[in-house]
Design a protein around this motif. Structure first.
Motif, PDB file in Angstrom:
ATOM      1  N   SER A   5       0.866  -1.172   0.000  1.00  0.00           N
ATOM      2  CA  SER A   5       0.000   0.000   0.000  1.00  0.00           C
ATOM      3  C   SER A   5       0.904   1.223   0.000  1.00  0.00           C
ATOM      4  CB  SER A   5      -0.900  -0.004   1.242  1.00  0.00           C
ATOM      5  OG  SER A   5      -1.655   1.186   1.311  1.00  0.00           O
ATOM      6  N   ILE A   6       0.764   2.078  -1.012  1.00  0.00           N
ATOM      7  CA  ILE A   6       1.696   3.180  -1.218  1.00  0.00           C
ATOM      8  C   ILE A   6       0.993   4.523  -1.073  1.00  0.00           C
ATOM      9  CG2 ILE A   6       3.368   4.233  -2.786  1.00  0.00           C
ATOM     10  CD1 ILE A   6       4.144   1.423  -2.007  1.00  0.00           C
ATOM     11  N   ALA A   7       1.645   5.432  -0.362  1.00  0.00           N
ATOM     12  CA  ALA A   7       1.213   6.831  -0.306  1.00  0.00           C
ATOM     13  C   ALA A   7       2.403   7.702  -0.679  1.00  0.00           C
ATOM     14  CB  ALA A   7       0.704   7.200   1.075  1.00  0.00           C
ATOM     15  N   VAL A   8       2.188   8.649  -1.583  1.00  0.00           N
ATOM     16  CA  VAL A   8       3.244   9.556  -2.037  1.00  0.00           C
ATOM     17  C   VAL A   8       2.937  10.951  -1.518  1.00  0.00           C
ATOM     18  CG1 VAL A   8       4.400  10.580  -4.028  1.00  0.00           C
ATOM     19  CG2 VAL A   8       3.679   8.179  -4.109  1.00  0.00           C
ATOM     20  N   VAL A   9       3.928  11.564  -0.878  1.00  0.00           N
ATOM     21  CA  VAL A   9       3.792  12.923  -0.350  1.00  0.00           C
ATOM     22  C   VAL A   9       4.702  13.838  -1.166  1.00  0.00           C
ATOM     23  CG1 VAL A   9       4.053  14.413   1.658  1.00  0.00           C
ATOM     24  CG2 VAL A   9       3.322  12.027   1.958  1.00  0.00           C
ATOM     25  N   ALA A  55       1.566  18.774  -0.320  1.00  0.00           N
ATOM     26  CA  ALA A  55       1.650  18.300   1.065  1.00  0.00           C
ATOM     27  C   ALA A  55       3.101  18.251   1.517  1.00  0.00           C
ATOM     28  CB  ALA A  55       1.008  16.924   1.188  1.00  0.00           C
ATOM     29  N   LYS A  56       3.315  18.430   2.807  1.00  0.00           N
ATOM     30  CA  LYS A  56       4.667  18.453   3.347  1.00  0.00           C
ATOM     31  C   LYS A  56       4.809  17.463   4.495  1.00  0.00           C
ATOM     32  CE  LYS A  56       5.277  23.366   2.263  1.00  0.00           C
ATOM     33  NZ  LYS A  56       5.544  24.714   2.834  1.00  0.00           N
ATOM     34  N   ALA A  57       5.876  16.671   4.442  1.00  0.00           N
ATOM     35  CA  ALA A  57       6.198  15.808   5.573  1.00  0.00           C
ATOM     36  C   ALA A  57       6.693  16.686   6.716  1.00  0.00           C
ATOM     37  CB  ALA A  57       7.259  14.796   5.172  1.00  0.00           C
ATOM     38  N   LYS A  58       6.284  16.352   7.948  1.00  0.00           N
ATOM     39  CA  LYS A  58       6.645  17.187   9.092  1.00  0.00           C
ATOM     40  C   LYS A  58       7.525  16.472  10.110  1.00  0.00           C
ATOM     41  CE  LYS A  58       5.251  20.797   9.298  1.00  0.00           C
ATOM     42  NZ  LYS A  58       5.755  22.047   8.658  1.00  0.00           N
ATOM     43  N   ALA A  59       7.132  15.248  10.505  1.00  0.00           N
ATOM     44  CA  ALA A  59       7.896  14.540  11.535  1.00  0.00           C
ATOM     45  C   ALA A  59       7.355  13.128  11.702  1.00  0.00           C
ATOM     46  CB  ALA A  59       7.811  15.293  12.869  1.00  0.00           C
ATOM     47  N   LEU A  60       8.155  12.279  12.324  1.00  0.00           N
ATOM     48  CA  LEU A  60       7.675  10.965  12.725  1.00  0.00           C
ATOM     49  C   LEU A  60       6.835  11.109  13.980  1.00  0.00           C
ATOM     50  CD1 LEU A  60      10.829   8.648  12.380  1.00  0.00           C
ATOM     51  CD2 LEU A  60       8.769   8.578  10.987  1.00  0.00           C
ATOM     52  N   VAL A  61       5.817  10.260  14.113  1.00  0.00           N
ATOM     53  CA  VAL A  61       5.102  10.211  15.385  1.00  0.00           C
ATOM     54  C   VAL A  61       6.026   9.591  16.419  1.00  0.00           C
ATOM     55  CG1 VAL A  61       2.852  10.048  14.268  1.00  0.00           C
ATOM     56  CG2 VAL A  61       4.084   7.965  14.876  1.00  0.00           C
ATOM     57  N   ALA A  62       5.647   9.678  17.663  1.00  0.00           N
ATOM     58  CA  ALA A  62       6.541   9.299  18.756  1.00  0.00           C
ATOM     59  C   ALA A  62       7.108   7.895  18.630  1.00  0.00           C
ATOM     60  CB  ALA A  62       5.812   9.461  20.090  1.00  0.00           C
ATOM     61  N   GLU A  70       3.793  12.316  10.242  1.00  0.00           N
ATOM     62  CA  GLU A  70       2.931  13.487  10.310  1.00  0.00           C
ATOM     63  C   GLU A  70       3.142  14.317   9.052  1.00  0.00           C
ATOM     64  OE1 GLU A  70       3.765  15.682  13.818  1.00  0.00           O
ATOM     65  OE2 GLU A  70       3.175  14.072  15.182  1.00  0.00           O
ATOM     66  N   ILE A  71       2.039  14.750   8.450  1.00  0.00           N
ATOM     67  CA  ILE A  71       2.138  15.582   7.257  1.00  0.00           C
ATOM     68  C   ILE A  71       1.190  16.771   7.378  1.00  0.00           C
ATOM     69  CG2 ILE A  71       2.697  13.594   5.817  1.00  0.00           C
ATOM     70  CD1 ILE A  71      -0.125  13.948   4.559  1.00  0.00           C
ATOM     71  N   GLU A  72       1.510  17.793   6.603  1.00  0.00           N
ATOM     72  CA  GLU A  72       0.625  18.956   6.468  1.00  0.00           C
ATOM     73  C   GLU A  72       0.057  18.921   5.063  1.00  0.00           C
ATOM     74  OE1 GLU A  72       1.289  23.662   5.974  1.00  0.00           O
ATOM     75  OE2 GLU A  72       2.037  22.829   7.870  1.00  0.00           O
ATOM     76  N   ALA A  73      -1.242  18.726   4.955  1.00  0.00           N
ATOM     77  CA  ALA A  73      -1.896  18.597   3.659  1.00  0.00           C
ATOM     78  C   ALA A  73      -1.967  19.948   2.953  1.00  0.00           C
ATOM     79  CB  ALA A  73      -3.290  18.000   3.829  1.00  0.00           C
ATOM     80  N   ALA A  74      -2.429  19.901   1.698  1.00  0.00           N
ATOM     81  CA  ALA A  74      -2.494  21.120   0.893  1.00  0.00           C
ATOM     82  C   ALA A  74      -3.391  22.175   1.519  1.00  0.00           C
ATOM     83  CB  ALA A  74      -2.985  20.766  -0.513  1.00  0.00           C
ATOM     84  N   ASP A  75      -4.391  21.751   2.285  1.00  0.00           N
ATOM     85  CA  ASP A  75      -5.302  22.694   2.938  1.00  0.00           C
ATOM     86  C   ASP A  75      -4.832  23.099   4.331  1.00  0.00           C
ATOM     87  OD1 ASP A  75      -5.695  20.342   4.295  1.00  0.00           O
ATOM     88  OD2 ASP A  75      -7.833  20.174   3.848  1.00  0.00           O
ATOM     89  N   SER A  76      -3.553  22.795   4.644  1.00  0.00           N
ATOM     90  CA  SER A  76      -2.919  23.111   5.929  1.00  0.00           C
ATOM     91  C   SER A  76      -3.406  22.234   7.067  1.00  0.00           C
ATOM     92  CB  SER A  76      -3.124  24.597   6.301  1.00  0.00           C
ATOM     93  OG  SER A  76      -2.512  25.421   5.328  1.00  0.00           O
ATOM     94  N   ARG A  77      -4.221  21.234   6.738  1.00  0.00           N
ATOM     95  CA  ARG A  77      -4.690  20.309   7.765  1.00  0.00           C
ATOM     96  C   ARG A  77      -3.575  19.350   8.141  1.00  0.00           C
ATOM     97  NH1 ARG A  77      -7.011  15.361   7.040  1.00  0.00           N
ATOM     98  NH2 ARG A  77      -7.085  15.789   4.785  1.00  0.00           N
TER      99      ARG A  77
END
Length: 465
Positions: A201-205, A238-245, A251-258
């Motif tokens: 299962s692939i997701a591209v950011v 979308a932007k990658a932000k950080a690994l969860v703990a 964690e990512i920031e989507a195009a709508d800043s969500r």
């Protein structure tokens, strides 16, 4: 410390370095090449060759799986297949070992001395090599720097554990259930597509508004459609932000800043490459730099007399075939021949599904340089060979000057179209015009007929559309 001398020292046995050394040896130049890893560099060992092997295996598995699921229109049926990725990787490694031996054999045949170790400049003519046995001092009349590049890590996603580069991705022995690819350029999409075909299962950011931002949208759109058909989730803007703990999600920031998270067994970071200069001692040299890259002229000479640089360490395009052409040229310059870099085009290929090829200028690039252009394309849905291969998505496009019809660029997207890159490049290097392509007989039935028809269409009289 043991000291030796040579006329030419090449640092790095990647495609550019070993090509330079082999050609120099053929020309009778006393040559030494230093390599800290296996001969062949990134391309042969952990890049071009192994990735294409994995892509091929994934394509074969996808075909058989589709047949087993009744998706074939060819009347072929089979039982559900299984995939042993460990065996696939072993097959890939066998190809790499064979080519490693081939490069070493060619260097020996050319009379080149290969020294295994890490090189460090003491000055422009003296290099210390740390070998397994003892340090080795080499004094050379001329030095070629060909150390290549390495993957760029993100500060908040350092490589290690679940976070991997393309190198580690090509060595996996188990298919990750959930793979997040950070970076929608050609490396990320080539590997992401392969793993999707193998069942991951692939997701591209991708931070840009669309995938493959280095190509125009007409070329990237068929790739986007196929990714959607494979079930790949593509998040653009979308932007990658950080690994969860616990490191099990990104964690990512989507195009709508969500803010949201993507679960991941592995996170493949493919956001670019940087020149490999660590520990090389470049600070002891007086080299002009172009940001992180070594600045060179049209003969690959640096600002220091007797020091050349080729390949990725000199900047874009970071392509093995560019490095090889530079390496051959430099060897001939060292031998006293008159050479300069006067290439009209350097082909670039994206081995996604479908493949993308581009040489020369795109329509927008040509217009941006002040040319009035004639451009048109021929779709593979009107090509008989493409239909028989069940792969009609894509096209071939020509870009020519409007006044004299001189070809400025050729692009295409389609299954297996990489093999047409030489024909496209040759046309530009030979100064072909639309009429030259139109008057050349292209074999039927082949996908190359799309090149013929694109030229005809630009001239106003396409036959098959």
């Amino acid at each position: 410390m043991n000291e030796i001398t040579c006329k030419l020292l090449v640092i790095g046995a990647g495609p550019g370095g070993y090509t330079c050394a082999i050609r120099a040896g053929q020309l009778g130049i006393d040559t030494i090449i230093v390599e800290s890893e296996k001969p062949g560099g990134t391309c042969l060992n952990v890049g071009c060759i192994p990735s294409k092997a994995l892509i091929h295996a994934a394509g074969e598995y996808e075909t058989v799986t589709g047949v087993a699921e009744g998706k074939s229109a060819l009347g072929i049926f089979c039982a559900k297949p299984s995939l042993d990725l460990g065996k696939t990787i072993a097959w890939k490694d066998g190809i790499v070992r064979r080519l490693n031996g081939g490069v070493a054999g060619l260097l020996k045949k050319a009379g080149v001395r290969l020294i295994a170790g890490h090189a460090r400049f003491l000055d422009g003519k003296s290099i210390e090599v740390e070998t397994q046995s003892a340090p080795q001092m080499i004094h050379a009349e001329t030095v070629v720097i060909a150390t290549g590049s390495e993957p760029v890590a993100l500060p908040f996603l350092p490589f290690g554990g679940r976070v991997i580069s393309s190198t580690e991705a090509l060595a996996l022995t188990e298919i990750p259930k959930k793979l997040v690819v950070v970076g929608g350029g050609y490396i990320g999409l080539e590997l992401g597509t392969a793993f999707a075909k193998m069942g991951a299962s692939i997701a591209v950011v991708e931070a840009a508004p669309r995938i493959l931002p280095q190509y125009d949208s007409d070329l990237s759109e068929p790739v986007a459609r196929h990714l959607n058909a494979l079930g790949v989730t593509v998040l653009t803007g979308a932007k990658a932000k950080a690994l969860v703990a616990d490191g099990t999600a990104l964690e990512i920031e989507a195009a709508d800043s969500r803010q949201t998270t993507l679960d991941a067994d592995r996170i493949l970071v493919t956001v670019g490459r940087r020149p490999l200069t660590s520990g090389l001692g470049l600070e002891t040299l007086d080299l002009d730099m172009n940001e992180p890259f070594i600045r060179i002229n049209d003969q690959c000479r640096t600002s220091m007399r007797g020091v050349f640089a080729i390949g990725d360490i000199t900047g874009e395009p970071m392509l093995a075939h560019r490095a090889m052409a530079q390496g051959e040229m430099v060897a001939e310059i060292v031998a006293g021949r008159r050479r300069a870099w006067d290439r009209v085009s350097i082909p670039a290929i994206c081995f996604t599904d479908p493949e993308i090829v581009t040489v020369g200028l795109t329509p927008s690039e040509a217009s941006g340089r002040g040319f009035e252009v004639k451009t048109d394309l021929f779709p593979f849905r009107a090509n008989g060979r493409a239909l028989t291969l069940e792969r009609e998505d894509g096209f071939i496009r020509t870009v020519a000057r409007a006044d004299n019809h001189l070809l400025l660029g050729i692009q295409g997207v389609g299954a297996g179209i990489a093999e047409l890159s030489a024909a496209f490049s040759l046309a530009l290097e030979m100064g072909a015009r639309l009429e030259d392509v139109a008057m050349t007989i292209h074999a039927h039935p082949t996908q190359s007929e799309g090149f013929h028809e694109a030229a005809l269409k630009s001239l106003g009289h396409a036959i098959h559309i």
